[in-house]
Design a protein around this motif. Structure first.
Motif, PDB file in Angstrom:
ATOM      1  N   GLY A   1       0.769  -1.238   0.000  1.00 31.48           N
ATOM      2  CA  GLY A   1       0.000   0.000   0.000  1.00 31.48           C
ATOM      3  C   GLY A   1       0.793   1.277   0.000  1.00 31.48           C
ATOM      4  N   GLY A   2       2.120   1.211   0.225  1.00 29.85           N
ATOM      5  CA  GLY A   2       2.933   2.410   0.194  1.00 29.85           C
ATOM      6  C   GLY A   2       2.824   3.231   1.464  1.00 29.85           C
ATOM      7  N   GLY A   3       3.467   4.392   1.443  1.00 26.93           N
ATOM      8  CA  GLY A   3       3.382   5.322   2.557  1.00 26.93           C
ATOM      9  C   GLY A   3       4.220   4.915   3.756  1.00 26.93           C
ATOM     10  N   CYS A   4       3.986   5.629   4.863  1.00 24.78           N
ATOM     11  CA  CYS A   4       4.756   5.406   6.084  1.00 24.78           C
ATOM     12  C   CYS A   4       4.555   4.000   6.632  1.00 24.78           C
ATOM     13  CB  CYS A   4       4.367   6.438   7.140  1.00 24.78           C
ATOM     14  SG  CYS A   4       4.716   8.136   6.675  1.00 24.78           S
ATOM     15  N   ALA A   5       3.326   3.472   6.512  1.00 28.14           N
ATOM     16  CA  ALA A   5       3.030   2.143   7.044  1.00 28.14           C
ATOM     17  C   ALA A   5       3.889   1.095   6.355  1.00 28.14           C
ATOM     18  CB  ALA A   5       1.550   1.831   6.873  1.00 28.14           C
ATOM     19  N   GLU A   6       4.015   1.168   5.046  1.00 32.15           N
ATOM     20  CA  GLU A   6       4.821   0.199   4.312  1.00 32.15           C
ATOM     21  C   GLU A   6       6.291   0.316   4.697  1.00 32.15           C
ATOM     22  OE1 GLU A   6       3.971  -1.106   0.153  1.00 32.15           O
ATOM     23  OE2 GLU A   6       5.796   0.036  -0.280  1.00 32.15           O
ATOM     24  N   ALA A   7       6.764   1.543   4.847  1.00 30.95           N
ATOM     25  CA  ALA A   7       8.164   1.744   5.247  1.00 30.95           C
ATOM     26  C   ALA A   7       8.432   1.149   6.624  1.00 30.95           C
ATOM     27  CB  ALA A   7       8.489   3.239   5.234  1.00 30.95           C
ATOM     28  N   GLU A   8       7.487   1.294   7.538  1.00 33.73           N
ATOM     29  CA  GLU A   8       7.627   0.737   8.884  1.00 33.73           C
ATOM     30  C   GLU A   8       7.703  -0.787   8.837  1.00 33.73           C
ATOM     31  OE1 GLU A   8       4.742   0.222  12.766  1.00 33.73           O
ATOM     32  OE2 GLU A   8       4.553   2.051  11.572  1.00 33.73           O
ATOM     33  N   VAL A   9       6.833  -1.395   8.034  1.00 37.25           N
ATOM     34  CA  VAL A   9       6.831  -2.855   7.904  1.00 37.25           C
ATOM     35  C   VAL A   9       8.123  -3.329   7.248  1.00 37.25           C
ATOM     36  CG1 VAL A   9       5.703  -4.807   6.779  1.00 37.25           C
ATOM     37  CG2 VAL A   9       4.324  -3.028   7.848  1.00 37.25           C
ATOM     38  N   MET A  10       8.597  -2.598   6.253  1.00 32.24           N
ATOM     39  CA  MET A  10       9.824  -2.983   5.557  1.00 32.24           C
ATOM     40  C   MET A  10      11.008  -3.016   6.524  1.00 32.24           C
ATOM     41  SD  MET A  10      11.868  -1.113   2.477  1.00 32.24           S
ATOM     42  CE  MET A  10      12.668  -0.022   3.647  1.00 32.24           C
ATOM     43  N   ARG A  11      11.105  -2.009   7.389  1.00 30.69           N
ATOM     44  CA  ARG A  11      12.206  -1.990   8.366  1.00 30.69           C
ATOM     45  C   ARG A  11      12.130  -3.197   9.299  1.00 30.69           C
ATOM     46  NH1 ARG A  11      11.072   3.645   8.138  1.00 30.69           N
ATOM     47  NH2 ARG A  11       9.624   3.479   9.901  1.00 30.69           N
ATOM     48  N   GLU A  12      10.921  -3.544   9.700  1.00 27.99           N
ATOM     49  CA  GLU A  12      10.747  -4.717  10.565  1.00 27.99           C
ATOM     50  C   GLU A  12      11.094  -6.001   9.819  1.00 27.99           C
ATOM     51  OE1 GLU A  12       9.832  -6.722  14.089  1.00 27.99           O
ATOM     52  OE2 GLU A  12      10.056  -4.569  13.715  1.00 27.99           O
ATOM     53  N   ALA A  13      10.699  -6.078   8.532  1.00 27.79           N
ATOM     54  CA  ALA A  13      10.933  -7.285   7.740  1.00 27.79           C
ATOM     55  C   ALA A  13      12.410  -7.558   7.523  1.00 27.79           C
ATOM     56  CB  ALA A  13      10.211  -7.167   6.396  1.00 27.79           C
ATOM     57  N   LEU A  14      13.244  -6.527   7.533  1.00 25.93           N
ATOM     58  CA  LEU A  14      14.688  -6.714   7.353  1.00 25.93           C
ATOM     59  C   LEU A  14      15.274  -7.611   8.441  1.00 25.93           C
ATOM     60  CD1 LEU A  14      15.741  -3.068   6.381  1.00 25.93           C
ATOM     61  CD2 LEU A  14      15.763  -5.073   4.881  1.00 25.93           C
ATOM     62  N   HIS A  15      14.712  -7.547   9.644  1.00 26.11           N
ATOM     63  CA  HIS A  15      15.229  -8.338  10.760  1.00 26.11           C
ATOM     64  C   HIS A  15      14.912  -9.827  10.623  1.00 26.11           C
ATOM     65  CE1 HIS A  15      16.246  -4.601  12.695  1.00 26.11           C
ATOM     66  NE2 HIS A  15      14.979  -4.215  12.805  1.00 26.11           N
ATOM     67  N   TYR A  16      13.950 -10.178   9.764  1.00 25.21           N
ATOM     68  CA  TYR A  16      13.535 -11.579   9.619  1.00 25.21           C
ATOM     69  C   TYR A  16      14.334 -12.322   8.554  1.00 25.21           C
ATOM     70  CZ  TYR A  16       9.378 -11.026  12.570  1.00 25.21           C
ATOM     71  OH  TYR A  16       8.527 -10.825  13.621  1.00 25.21           O
ATOM     72  N   ILE A  17      15.026 -11.597   7.691  1.00 23.30           N
ATOM     73  CA  ILE A  17      15.715 -12.232   6.564  1.00 23.30           C
ATOM     74  C   ILE A  17      16.753 -13.239   7.067  1.00 23.30           C
ATOM     75  CG2 ILE A  17      17.202 -11.842   4.560  1.00 23.30           C
ATOM     76  CD1 ILE A  17      15.889  -9.097   4.262  1.00 23.30           C
ATOM     77  N   GLY A  18      16.657 -14.467   6.570  1.00 26.96           N
ATOM     78  CA  GLY A  18      17.611 -15.505   6.913  1.00 26.96           C
ATOM     79  C   GLY A  18      17.369 -16.199   8.236  1.00 26.96           C
TER      80      GLY A  18
END
Length: 315
Positions: free
Chosen positions: A265-282
């Motif tokens: 959906g874009g916007g601040c909400a998507e950016a917030e989720v993206m930062r959180e998702a980085l911690h799950y990689i691997g």
């Protein structure tokens, strides 16, 4: 995980519906499988189900002036577009660079290759009456698509209907052909006519009755996940409340360097989720978070959405 998405895509390419099922395990990991019979499934509290229909094709029979903007608008609206014409000058990649398939074939023989299904949307905009009739006869003799439409004047439409009835085709099926094609918006130019046709396609698409609520699918993201070998995490919208930009099933792939494919959906909400998702990689772990978009509504950053989304992040 790509094997599961590969299986999902194979089922959908066969023209069958399917559900991607995810069970969250106590150890913070998840188990996934593909259900080939989503219409008969019962709700289970601990299983997240994403119900998918086969990708909807927009088949444009004729490569003339209206076809060019219709192919572009149709692709942008999520259809897998195929353009057919029997003239090499009108059926080529230079003329239609954005579409899924360009088929240079006669209108009599093209249907053997197209293999029309009930999920297809077929627009007849050939260069002449003879070719229109060839297309309509083939459509009425096979599997009925979700949409059939033909461009023509009211007088021509009456003549076509009468001729098809005289030839013995089912009058009820003939009445389901959208003739003249498109919503009556007073369109004159080829792009305007294309808009009127696409508006009618979307109207039919959104009003179709289904056995289940389909996921908010982006097939390019699913295709990417079916072959992806790079480290990544996956964000999936599970539940929404209020006004949100995407519905359940929308997906986003997040890569270590911050690159994304797809969108929730874009916007601040998507950016917030993206930062959180980085911690799950691997990590092989998964987790659910709730995203509150009401806080995005401010004088500096006004958004039209003000609901909440629950998303699943998988590493």
């Amino acid at each position: 995980m790509k094997e599961i998405y590969s299986e999902l895509m194979n089922v959908l390419k066969e023209g069958c519906p399917a559900a991607l099922c995810t069970k969250l395990l106590p150890d913070g990991k998840s188990e996934k499988w593909v259900d080939r019979h989503p219409e008969t499934a019962s709700d289970e509290a601990d299983i997240c189900r994403e119900n998918y229909l086969p990708e909807e094709r927009l088949i444009i029979l004729g490569g003339g002036h209206v076809s060019r903007p219709l192919a572009l608008f149709g692709t942008e609206s999520g259809f897998a577009v195929t353009v057919v014409d029997d003239r090499p000058a009108f059926a080529n990649r230079q003329r239609f660079p954005e579409v899924r398939q360009v088929l240079c074939e006669s209108f009599e023989r093209c249907f053997e290759k197209l293999k029309i299904t009930s999920n297809d949307y077929v627009v007849v905009v050939t260069r002449g009456h003879r070719y229109d009739m060839d297309c309509l006869r083939a459509l009425l003799s096979g599997t009925e698509p979700a949409y059939m439409g033909m461009m023509g004047s009211k007088r021509r439409v009456i003549g076509v209907k009468n001729l098809l009835v005289e030839e013995g085709y089912d009058p009820r099926a003939i009445d389901r052909i959208h003739m003249p094609i498109g919503l009556a918006i007073g369109a004159l130019t080829p792009p305007e006519i294309a808009v009127s046709i696409l508006a009618e396609l979307i109207q039919v698409k959104r009003n179709r009755k289904q056995d289940f609520e389909p996921a908010d699918a982006d097939f390019s993201v699913l295709e990417k996940l079916s072959v992806e070998g790079e480290p990544h995490s996956i964000v999936t919208v599970l539940e929404t409340r209020g006004s949100t930009p995407r519905r359940p099933g929308a997906k986003m792939i997040v890569y270590p360097e911050g690159r994304i494919v797809g969108s929730i959906g874009g916007g601040c909400a998507e950016a917030e989720v993206m930062r959180e998702a980085l911690h799950y990689i691997g990590t092989g772990k998964c987790g659910k978070i709730t995203v509150d978009m009401t806080k995005d509504v401010s004088e500096e950053d006004v958004m039209v959405c003000g609901g909440t989304m629950t998303v699943l992040i998988e590493g």
